[in-house]
Design a protein around this motif. Structure first.
Motif, PDB file in Angstrom:
ATOM      1  N   GLN A  52       1.030  -1.534  -0.066  1.00  0.00           N
ATOM      2  CA  GLN A  52      -0.003  -0.107   0.300  1.00  0.00           C
ATOM      3  C   GLN A  52       0.917   1.000  -0.414  1.00  0.00           C
ATOM      4  N   ILE A  96      -8.410  -2.611   2.808  1.00  0.00           N
ATOM      5  CA  ILE A  96      -9.398  -2.350   2.152  1.00  0.00           C
ATOM      6  C   ILE A  96     -11.052  -2.548   2.264  1.00  0.00           C
ATOM      7  N   THR A 139      -8.435   1.551   4.863  1.00  0.00           N
ATOM      8  CA  THR A 139      -8.538   0.963   5.279  1.00  0.00           C
ATOM      9  C   THR A 139      -9.235   0.646   7.144  1.00  0.00           C
TER      10      THR A 139
END
Length: 206
Positions: A52, A96, A139
């Protein structure tokens, strides 16, 4: 570590095929260092966080794992949690997801104005006034922070505090919120101690 090795590890640890959506993702390299040996689940979590940070999101579906550019996450099929589905059911807080929140008292439109600065660049927040709901993509970790803020705001009108929106020029909004929450928690704790002290004093006098 090259992406080809990362894909092999993710496939091995999840037991699912891994599909990168474009060739650019295959050029991604990440560096992870740990002074101690970590369990496989923790290693996978750290790997997802590292990806990420490099602009790649790991989207875990029922029968496959998709690797997508973080900037296009809104176009993906991220897991969706309804108002009655707890965020705690997802073990990996770096995942997510799209979370719907149901409001009983607070205006969804006003809430969006408050929480939008707290949402990551790749996420989004949208209000539905007709159903008094708000949807947020982020998230799980950040959604839990937003959920705590919503609980503080979504109170009966008689209990709502005076609200003022501040525009920040330099500070990180999420960090400011965390500091304010700690201050409020300390204030409430001090108030509770004061009440107990006065009750104790009153009991002794009587």
């Amino acid at each position: 570590v090259e992406m080809r090795q990362i894909i092999q590890k993710i496939a091995e640890w999840t037991g699912k095929p891994v599909i990168p959506v474009n060739d650019e993702i295959m050029q991604t390299r990440v560096t992870i260092y740990s002074p101690t040996t970590v369990a496989r689940q923790e290693a996978l979590r750290l790997l997802i966080m590292a990806l990420q940070a490099r602009g790649v999101v790991v989207e875990q579906l029922d029968n496959r794992v998709m690797l997508r550019p973080l900037a296009t996450i809104r176009l993906g099929s991220v897991p969706t949690l309804g108002p009655d589905e707890p965020l705690a059911r997802i073990e990996d807080q770096a995942t997510i997801v799209e979370k719907w929140f149901k409001l009983d008292n607070y205006s969804p439109t006003r809430l969006i104005q408050i929480i939008t600065p707290l949402v990551a660049d790749y996420g989004y927040a949208v209000a539905d006034e007709e159903t008094s709901r708000v949807a947020v993509i982020d998230t799980v970790e950040n959604l839990m922070r937003i959920e705590r803020l919503i609980r503080q705001l979504d109170l009966p009108e008689i209990n709502q505090q005076v609200e003022k929106v501040f525009e920040l020029r330099y500070a990180d909004p999420s960090e400011v919120v965390q500091v304010l929450q700690m201050i409020l928690a300390d204030t409430q704790a001090a108030a509770g101690r004061d009440v107990r002290t006065r009750r104790s004093s009153s009991t002794q006098q009587s």
